[in-house]
Scaffold this active site. Structure first.
Site, short mmCIF file in Angstrom:
data_model
loop_
_atom_site.label_atom_id
_atom_site.label_comp_id
_atom_site.label_asym_id
_atom_site.label_seq_id
_atom_site.Cartn_x
_atom_site.Cartn_y
_atom_site.Cartn_z
N HIS A 171 -4.06 -4.39 -5.01
CA HIS A 171 -4.28 -3.77 -3.40
C HIS A 171 -5.52 -4.07 -3.21
CE1 HIS A 171 -4.37 -0.06 -1.02
NE2 HIS A 171 -3.59 -0.97 -0.22
N ASN B 212 -5.61 5.50 -0.96
CA ASN B 212 -5.06 5.84 0.15
C ASN B 212 -4.27 7.57 0.07
OD1 ASN B 212 -5.38 3.51 1.69
ND2 ASN B 212 -3.65 2.72 1.05
N GLU C 55 -7.62 -2.12 -6.19
CA GLU C 55 -6.74 -1.47 -7.08
C GLU C 55 -5.68 -2.39 -7.77
OE1 GLU C 55 -6.20 3.02 -5.23
OE2 GLU C 55 -5.25 1.55 -4.19
N SER D 157 0.69 -1.19 0.07
CA SER D 157 0.04 0.14 0.12
C SER D 157 0.97 1.17 0.13
CB SER D 157 -1.06 0.02 1.27
OG SER D 157 -0.05 -0.17 2.42
#
Length: 655
Positions: free
Chosen positions: A443, A493, A455, A422
């Protein structure tokens, strides 16, 4: 030659006046059955024929492998963008299904595969329903997810068949009901295996059994009658906990139309806020329809990898994330080998998976079969057979590079090799690969079972076909793949980091965490940013802040809690105390903090949202995500950003 384009009407051999008739839907030029104007017109012609020569029983079934009926024709549905057009569409289905429900001969819907919206309403208009016991068989009335209501009789008939409480839960959430659950709640009369479904349909349609609504217990009948107001009041209270009426009017309209208008949306005066006219003109409806198409676009990724059909997955790292990825893949039918340093390290993940399977499958035998497909593999032997290999160890570049050197040497040439990182760049991880084109990012988000988005990260040297296979795998496990480029935090994120950082700086200024969270929940977020930080872990928040915000002076309270080992939910104390998995909040509202006014809730929410909105715009400009629509999709499905808004880019364009 049949005079029908979309239906087949087949009378079984024997006396034409007494034989069972099969109405078989096979929507032309479509892989799924949908209920467009032509299909509904032909349904009327079928009822005309059956009126001339009444069958002993009429059974509806699908000729499509994809399922029973997917619902209304989406092109016709989206073109009904004015109250007048919407009324025409609703009137068509309402009249047709009322006619079907009133026929004197018995009718039955044989439901195999998905049965959505107007398909469920057709089944409800039949006297009997059989659910075929397969994983793909699902009933749903998902209209509320599009900002509308089940207008073809669902609001009228479902409460009469299963009782108003169960019906409201189904209509107000749009949730799917599987075959066994449908039988248990009374939505289906029988749940049978595929091999006997047609014989079961013949037997039931000729049985003379009373329809389900005639068997409804007295209390349920009272709740559909004199006690309606009590049921409606309770339903409104439950809806109010999840959605404000100004943001999501459809659930409130469903309750009002059932309570006061007999489930007939056409009977509601146009000037009422719960009317069809009000719903069609509400911006939420347009935005939720937009979100539906965004979701459909995400589902399309990975289709180019047509020959990739992964069955075996190898996950390295049996922590919460890795273990939950493994469990989800097993639930979706994969065989998974789970690797960590020892069996003892893998055991907790297997234990969590066992409970997860029992909860999801609701059948001890099926749960045991699922658990058999989750194999503890401390030596990593599964790498050699795996179609997809996912690394989910701690965020350390040297450790990942060493692990991947071993994986690359042993993996099949066609296997997808992926990292769940991440915060590290794929390019850095791939620097020691012999063939760096093989590495892709897959992800996931925590909790894996709840978050629909994954993702799919293309590094600088990731081969396009590898990214396509990764996206195909994500779809295979029923998640939504979002292609993103290799950049710090990718999309989700990278927008959450500044948002949560701003919220924690507000805490430093003396604003109560409860006030901050309440302001964002009032905006429409599923959870406030402070509670979210506590949930993901304040250690993660500190690390992400360094990586994604680049703030030289991180929030003081965050650092103080982190250094004291108060990491949020995982430790029982963070910004909030946590008891039994729930944050203990003081009741301080969005307009007060330690007795001091903090200003208008909307202003506070806008302050929190500004960094998120700015970051989303920047990432679109930089090409981390291909366009504004995909940015909206990613932030909605990856963070829960208020769906009624249509996503952050849409929100910016329309405020």
């Amino acid at each position: 030659m049949s005079k029908f384009k979309h239906w087949k009407l087949e009378r079984e051999a024997g006396d034409a006046n007494t034989g069972i008739t099969w109405a078989i839907l096979d929507t032309a030029n479509s892989s799924t059955n949908t209920l467009g104007a032509e299909v509904m017109t032909e349904l009327g012609l079928i009822l005309d024929e059956c009126e001339k020569i009444p069958p002993r029983g009429l059974v509806f079934k699908s000729a499509k492998e994809a399922g029973f009926i997917a619902g209304a024709n989406i092109e016709e549905f989206t073109s009904a963008d004015t109250p007048e057009k919407a009324r025409t569409l609703i009137q068509r289905g309402w009249d047709a299904y009322n006619r079907l429900a009133a026929v004197r001969y018995p009718t039955l819907a044989l439901v195999r595969g998905h049965c959505m919206g107007g398909g469920t309403e057709l089944a409800l208009a039949c006297r009997y329903r059989i659910a075929v016991d397969e994983p793909g068989t699902k009933f749903a009335l998902p209209e509320v997810m599009l900002g509308i209501v089940p207008g073809w009789g669902g609001m009228l008939r479902l409460p009469q068949i299963v009782g108003p409480a169960a019906a409201m839960d189904m209509m107000l959430t749009g949730k799917n009901i599987d075959a066994k659950r449908a039988k248990k709640m009374g939505l289906a009369d029988e749940c049978v295996p595929p091999r006997v479904m047609e014989n079961a349909a013949r037997m039931l349609v000729l049985s003379g059994n009373a329809p389900r609504q005639d068997k409804l217990p007295l209390l349920q009948k009272l709740m559909n009658g004199p006690l309606k107001a009590m049921v409606a009041s309770g339903a409104k209270k439950q809806v109010a906990k999840r959605a404000r009426q100004e943001h999501y009017p459809a659930p409130y309209a469903i309750i009002d139309q059932w309570q006061n208008y007999g489930g007939n949306t056409l009977a509601v005066p146009a000037d009422k806020p719960t009317s069809l006219d009000a719903l069609v003109n509400h911006p939420t409806t347009r935005n939720l329809i937009r979100v539906f198409f965004l979701q459909d676009r995400l589902k399309g990724f990975g289709k180019d990898a047509k020959n990739f059909a992964p069955q075996r997955v190898h996950v390295v790292g049996a922590g919460v994330m890795g273990g939950d990825i493994a469990a989800w893949c097993v639930l979706r039918g994969m065989t998974v080998t789970l690797q960590d340093q020892s069996v003892e390290r893998i055991a907790p993940a297997v234990g969590r998976a066992a409970k997860f399977f029992e909860k999801k499958l609701r059948d001890k035998k099926l749960a045991r079969f699922a658990l058999d497909r989750l194999i503890a593999d401390p030596k990593g032997e599964g790498v050699r057979q795996a179609d997809v290999i996912i690394e989910a160890i701690f965020e350390n570049l040297d450790a990942k590079q060493a692990l991947f050197a071993d994986i690359e040497a042993r993996a099949k040439p066609e296997a997808v090799i992926a990292s769940n990182t991440s915060s590290l760049k794929l390019a850095d991880i791939a620097a020691t690969f012999k063939d760096p084109t093989r590495l892709v990012g897959i992800h996931f988000f925590n909790p894996v079972a709840m978050m629909p988005l994954v993702e799919v990260v293309a590094g600088e040297r990731t081969a396009p076909e590898v990214a396509q296979r990764a996206a195909a795998f994500v779809r295979r496990i029923d998640k939504l793949p979002l292609p993103v480029k290799d950049a710090p935090g990718f999309l989700v994120n990278a927008v959450l980091g500044p948002y949560m950082n701003e919220a924690m700086k507000c805490v430093d200024e003396g604003i109560a965490p409860e006030a901050i969270d309440a302001a964002l929940v009032a905006f429409g977020m599923p959870m406030g940013p402070i509670e979210l930080a506590d949930t993901v872990g304040l250690d993660v928040a500190v690390h992400a802040g360094k990586q994604l915000v680049g703030d030289a002076s991180p929030p003081k309270k965050l650092v103080e809690l982190f250094e004291a080992g108060k990491l949020g939910k995982k430790s029982g104390q963070g910004f909030y105390a946590w008891v039994d998995g729930k944050a203990q909040k003081s009741g301080v509202g969005p307009s007060t903090s330690s007795g001091q006014a903090t200003g208008d809730t909307a202003i506070l929410a806008e302050r929190m949202l500004k960094p998120l909105l700015d970051a989303t715009q920047r990432l679109v400009r930089e090409g981390v995500v291909a366009d504004a629509e995909l940015a909206d999709a990613g932030v909605i499905f990856g963070t829960g950003f208020a769906p009624y808004s249509g996503g952050p880019m849409n929100y910016l364009a329309n405020r």
